[in-house]
Design a protein around this motif. Sequence first.
Motif, PDB file in Angstrom:
ATOM      1  N   PHE A 197      35.002  -7.295  24.667  1.00  0.00           N
ATOM      2  CA  PHE A 197      35.632  -7.470  26.262  1.00  0.00           C
ATOM      3  C   PHE A 197      36.162  -8.744  26.161  1.00  0.00           C
ATOM      4  O   PHE A 197      37.770  -9.338  26.332  1.00  0.00           O
ATOM      5  N   TYR A 221      27.875  -5.196  21.950  1.00  0.00           N
ATOM      6  CA  TYR A 221      28.689  -5.373  21.452  1.00  0.00           C
ATOM      7  C   TYR A 221      30.694  -5.258  22.242  1.00  0.00           C
ATOM      8  O   TYR A 221      31.220  -5.500  22.030  1.00  0.00           O
ATOM      9  N   ASP A 222      30.188  -4.587  23.471  1.00  0.00           N
ATOM     10  CA  ASP A 222      31.446  -4.088  24.830  1.00  0.00           C
ATOM     11  C   ASP A 222      31.772  -5.054  25.212  1.00  0.00           C
ATOM     12  O   ASP A 222      32.925  -5.738  25.092  1.00  0.00           O
ATOM     13  N   SER A 223      30.724  -7.290  25.012  1.00  0.00           N
ATOM     14  CA  SER A 223      30.603  -7.582  25.948  1.00  0.00           C
ATOM     15  C   SER A 223      32.462  -8.858  25.108  1.00  0.00           C
ATOM     16  O   SER A 223      32.586  -9.129  25.135  1.00  0.00           O
ATOM     17  N   GLN A 259      24.766  -3.930  25.817  1.00  0.00           N
ATOM     18  CA  GLN A 259      26.108  -5.108  26.465  1.00  0.00           C
ATOM     19  C   GLN A 259      26.683  -5.424  25.263  1.00  0.00           C
ATOM     20  O   GLN A 259      27.824  -6.207  25.691  1.00  0.00           O
TER      21      GLN A 259
END
Lengths: 167, 235
Positions: B92, B87-89, B85
Amino acid sequence: MESGRGSKTCSGPCQGYGGQQISRRGFLWAGLGSLLAFVSGSFVAAYYYLFPPDVEDLSKVVDVGSPTQFPVGSVRYIPEKRFFIVHDARGFAAISGICTHLGCTVEWFKVPKRFECPCHGSFFASDGTLLGGPAPRPLDCYEILYQNDRLVVNTGRRVAKDYRCKV
Amino acid sequence: MSLLKRFTRSRVFQSVFRGDPDLLTNPAAVMRGSLLLHLHPAKVKKSSLRFTHTFGLGGTALSCFIILVVTGGLLMFYYVPSVNQAYDSMLFIGNKVFFGWFVRNLHRWSAHAMIIFVFVHMIRVFVTGSYKPPREFNWSIGIALLLLTLFFSYTGYLLPWDQLSYWGINVGVNLLNYVPLVGQKLRLFLLGDNTISQSTLIRFYVFHCFVLPVFTVILLSFHFWRVRKDGISSP
């Protein structure tokens, strides 16, 4: 350096916009005001920052699929919106899986044919009727409609216990 | 009685701020009565106050640190230190959260600025001879703070968990293999594993957000206290 004090007129840098003179005190107050405006602006931005965008799809209308997926006598859980599709002799019903006591998700037991709450042991009949335990009222029933060969549940609309969708 | 005077004489104000009731009209009392202003030395030589003597570099580095604490705290609300998570966070925060791109970039640029200002601050201290007695111990604390600042950057570098950070940290930890005797142990301690993995990410995150800040705040307090006690060196 000695310019800008009191009512002395001065030329050069202390001559403000439109020929008005800015006193040192006035300049400092303006600076303090700008600083306060900046800090409060940052707090406002931080406030908005702390509320997450697009937390979840808040749409309350769910397409649960074709009625053929739910044979008569079946009780199936729809985890996305926490409700059960119950298909009995009278038709389809959408029963909320949220226990009316403190909001745990109830579980369907085939053998005594009832919903049971794992948290505090409330139990409900297959139509949501309260049978026992600390829960104050029966499980909610949601509106369920048959549209274009699909069953569509609206969790924003509560209906009476004997409401059934006939296909 | 003016509104200000009535306020400073009120029981609430008196219970918060020590000293005489006309505190606000007495600059020296203000200095003594306020924790924050109290951090300044009570007396300084006028010559040491010349801007071109210090260039306010230490204060600028501190400002960077404060910005980093505030923006870092805000980032912690969204960042998830998990290999799936992280990288995605980070994306985001940059793309979805209100002002998220600003907070993240402010954190990044302040981190760069802090290293520069800490370094230039040390050069200034060296050039003005401010490391000499009685300030030699504060110079040592300064060295420790420089190392902490660099370690902050190093641990923060891994957190976005992209190719750049992964291989950057890979090179960094492999350098440890060349450290005699303790190198291998140190590497295992930092990675929590034999390769860079989830254990590494969580370790770097804890170093970055808990361990290093605690040590830094303690050493900073000591650093400022010594500046207050020893005074600013005169040119």
